[in-house]
Structures are given as C-alpha cells and as structure tokens.
Design an enzyme around this catalytic site. Structure first.
Site, mmCIF file in Angstrom:
data_model
loop_
_atom_site.group_PDB
_atom_site.id
_atom_site.type_symbol
_atom_site.label_atom_id
_atom_site.label_comp_id
_atom_site.label_asym_id
_atom_site.label_seq_id
_atom_site.Cartn_x
_atom_site.Cartn_y
_atom_site.Cartn_z
ATOM 1 N N LYS A 8 61.239 78.104 120.618
ATOM 2 C CA LYS A 8 60.076 77.970 121.513
ATOM 3 C C LYS A 8 58.899 78.734 120.918
ATOM 4 O O LYS A 8 59.084 79.642 120.089
ATOM 5 C CB LYS A 8 60.378 78.506 122.907
ATOM 6 C CG LYS A 8 60.796 79.997 123.013
ATOM 7 C CD LYS A 8 59.667 80.986 123.133
ATOM 8 C CE LYS A 8 60.173 82.432 123.229
ATOM 9 N NZ LYS A 8 59.209 83.443 122.834
ATOM 10 N N PRO A 91 63.899 81.635 112.229
ATOM 11 C CA PRO A 91 63.817 83.035 111.793
ATOM 12 C C PRO A 91 64.162 83.996 112.933
ATOM 13 O O PRO A 91 63.853 83.716 114.097
ATOM 14 C CB PRO A 91 62.356 83.204 111.386
ATOM 15 C CG PRO A 91 61.846 81.833 111.142
ATOM 16 C CD PRO A 91 62.630 80.922 112.036
ATOM 17 N N GLY A 93 63.890 87.477 115.054
ATOM 18 C CA GLY A 93 62.864 88.488 115.375
ATOM 19 C C GLY A 93 61.456 87.973 115.184
ATOM 20 O O GLY A 93 60.542 88.735 114.902
ATOM 21 N N GLY A 95 59.848 86.022 117.584
ATOM 22 C CA GLY A 95 59.235 85.630 118.853
ATOM 23 C C GLY A 95 59.448 84.155 119.152
ATOM 24 O O GLY A 95 58.690 83.541 119.909
ATOM 25 N N GLY A 99 67.912 83.330 119.095
ATOM 26 C CA GLY A 99 69.196 83.843 119.609
ATOM 27 C C GLY A 99 69.418 83.416 121.048
ATOM 28 O O GLY A 99 70.529 83.057 121.438
ATOM 29 N N ASP A 133 64.739 85.516 128.118
ATOM 30 C CA ASP A 133 64.332 84.182 127.641
ATOM 31 C C ASP A 133 65.404 83.118 127.834
ATOM 32 O O ASP A 133 65.121 81.930 127.742
ATOM 33 C CB ASP A 133 64.112 84.221 126.115
ATOM 34 C CG ASP A 133 62.756 84.739 125.738
ATOM 35 O OD1 ASP A 133 61.944 84.959 126.641
ATOM 36 O OD2 ASP A 133 62.527 84.904 124.531
#
Ligand code: C5P
Length: 280
Positions: A8, A91, A93, A95, A99, A133
């Site tokens: 996102k 990627p 970390g 934002g 995960g 999230d």
C-alpha cells in the site's frame, strides 16, 4: 495455493494526536499499488514452518506471518498447522505495509485451508493484535482509515495517475518516527478539516500531505531530494508513504513516469503502477 500480498501507499497521512495507550490517532487513505509479495500456504498436521526468499527476513516466531498462523491456531482452537513460503518483493521498512499484507493473507486464507469457519469481526480483532495496518489488508478496497488505522471506511477513489514508487535502499523504524513526531509536535498537532472533506473536493494537493515528512526529511534530506526530483520529472504530486522511507510521485503522462522510473532504478528500488490499478 499461491496468494498475492499487495503493498500500500498512504495517499495523505495526518497524525491527530497521541493516545493514552501510546498509539496515535491518525487519518489516511490506504491505497494498493501493483507491487506484491507471493505467499504459498500448505496445510500441515500441526507444525508451523516458514521459508523466505529474502535471507534478511526472520523465518521464526518473530515473523508476522508466523505470528498470524499461531494466533489463528490458538484463537480458533485448531491443531492443524501451516507451511508458509514467502517470496518477498516489497521492500522492508519502506512504509509500504509489506509484512502486514503478508500476515493478512495468512489470516484471510489459512482458515479456509483448515476448513474452519470464521467471523469477519473475529479476524479483524486478530489483525489488529498483529499491527495497526493489518486490518486494512483484510479487504481489497481502497480505504479511509481512522483511529490507529483500523477504523476503516471503503472508498471509491479513482487515482488516474501513473504511480512511481522509489525506495531508497534504507529503512525507517516506525516507532522512531512516531516518537520523534510526538516529541516535536506534542500538543501542537494542527486542527484541520477532515481528510474526508478534501477527498470529497478531490483536492489532491491537500490530500497528499504526510505529517511525517518534516521530521523524516530533517534526518534524511535525500528523501526530500527524491520528492523534488519526482516533481522535476513531471509528477503532479509527490509524497512519502507511511513513516517512510518510500517516496512516490503521481504522473499524468506515462512517458514522464517511465523516465523517472528509469532514472531512479539506477540507484534505488523503483516500481511503476498503472492508473486506476485494481489488485487481482
Ligand atoms: O501497530 P504497529 O505494530 O504497526 O505499530 C508500530 C509502532 O508504531 C507502535 O509500537 C507505535 O509506536 C507506533 N504507532 C503509533 N500509532 C499508530 C500506529 C503505530 O504510535 N496509529
């Protein structure tokens, strides 16, 4: 079975204030882009196992996918397990919620593999236990998020732009960003009209404000350089996603977007999403 876990971006991120539980109330639009991880889920007799294409990612109880499977086992009182393989393209970390998106795939599809019925509300609670999230990723739609990010309203939002995403090959720790923001802005978060009003007006310039940019750019000025470069390449708007480190630009013209993509691909991870993208 192979499942896609999409990344996102935050189309606007406003921090309202710090809560008594240590979290922050926010307002944001969560929007899926075309970048995705791939997960394979296989039912086992009881054991949970995990393998990942990225050796930097822990393949144990620390991993959100593992935590999701374990939580399901406990809360649904199931003795079956899962063999999870993760092909990581998003990627870490950055934002981009990678995960969280991976964990949401486990919550969404593992109960079906186990042949266990679940209530949506029950799965939403488990999702929030895993991270702020995660609830958003349980559904495919674009969402307006409030609270910690778990109070979600589905949005019919057209994003008629090419989206160039740039991840500058370093990550930003979200807890650090919230802590630094709170220290700087404690009690001074500006009172603004709701983001939902700006969405109604379709005012992208007002929507695409990310409250983390100021403090994150102060520590990583190269991110502001990326923002300016995206605008130089012809982006109509550019902003940071989440607490960084990914930046994105919204382009009206495909040629400009492709030129920016080529430029940033030389030094960073860069990705292009087409206009009005819908996850499949
Ligand atoms: O919920 P999650 O584990 O993703 O959050 C990571 C950290 O980010 C939290 O420990 C907290 O410090 C911060 N956070 C916050 N307010 C939010 C979401 C996250 O303060 N709404």
């Amino acid at each position: 079975m192979i499942y896609r876990a999409y990344a996102k971006i935050n189309l606007g991120l406003r921090i309202i204030g710090r809560r008594t539980d240590g979290y922050h109330n926010l307002e944001s639009i969560f929007y899926r882009i075309g970048l995705f991880d791939e997960l394979s889920l296989v039912k086992t007799d009881g054991k949970i196992s995990l393998s990942c294409s990225n050796p930097a990612i822990p393949c144990n109880e620390e991993n959100l996918c593992w935590k999701a499977a374990l939580l399901l086992q406990k809360k649904l009182d199931v003795t079956l397990g899962a063999d999870i393989s993760l092909k990581k393209n998003i990627p870490v970390g950055g934002g981009l919620g990678g995960g969280s998106s991976d964990a949401a795939v486990v919550l969404r599809y593992l109960p079906t593999l186990w042949n266990v019925e679940t209530e949506v509300e029950e799965i939403k609670l488990l999702a929030l236990e895993l991270g702020s999230d995660v609830p958003y990723f349980l559904f495919d739609s674009t969402s307006y998020g409030e609270g910690r990010g778990e109070q979600l309203t589905k949005l019919q939002l057209h994003v008629p732009y090419w989206i160039v995403l740039v991840y500058p090959n370093f990550h930003i720790a979200t807890p650090w960003a919230y802590k630094t923001l709170s220290e700087k802005r404690m009690g001074k978060f500006p009172i603004r009209p709701s983001l939902i009003d700006d969405i109604a007006l379709g005012d992208w310039k007002k929507i695409l404000v990310n409250d983390f940019e100021e403090i994150v750019f102060a520590h990583h000025p190269e991110l502001e350089d990326i923002k300016l470069k995206l605008l130089d390449f012809g982006a109509s708007f550019s902003a940071m996603s989440g607490s960084g480190s990914s930046m994105f630009g919204l382009f009206s013209r495909e040629n400009d977007a492709r030129a920016a993509l080529e430029y940033f691909s030389q030094t960073s991870f860069a990705h292009l999403t087409e206009p009005n993208f819908i996850p499949t």
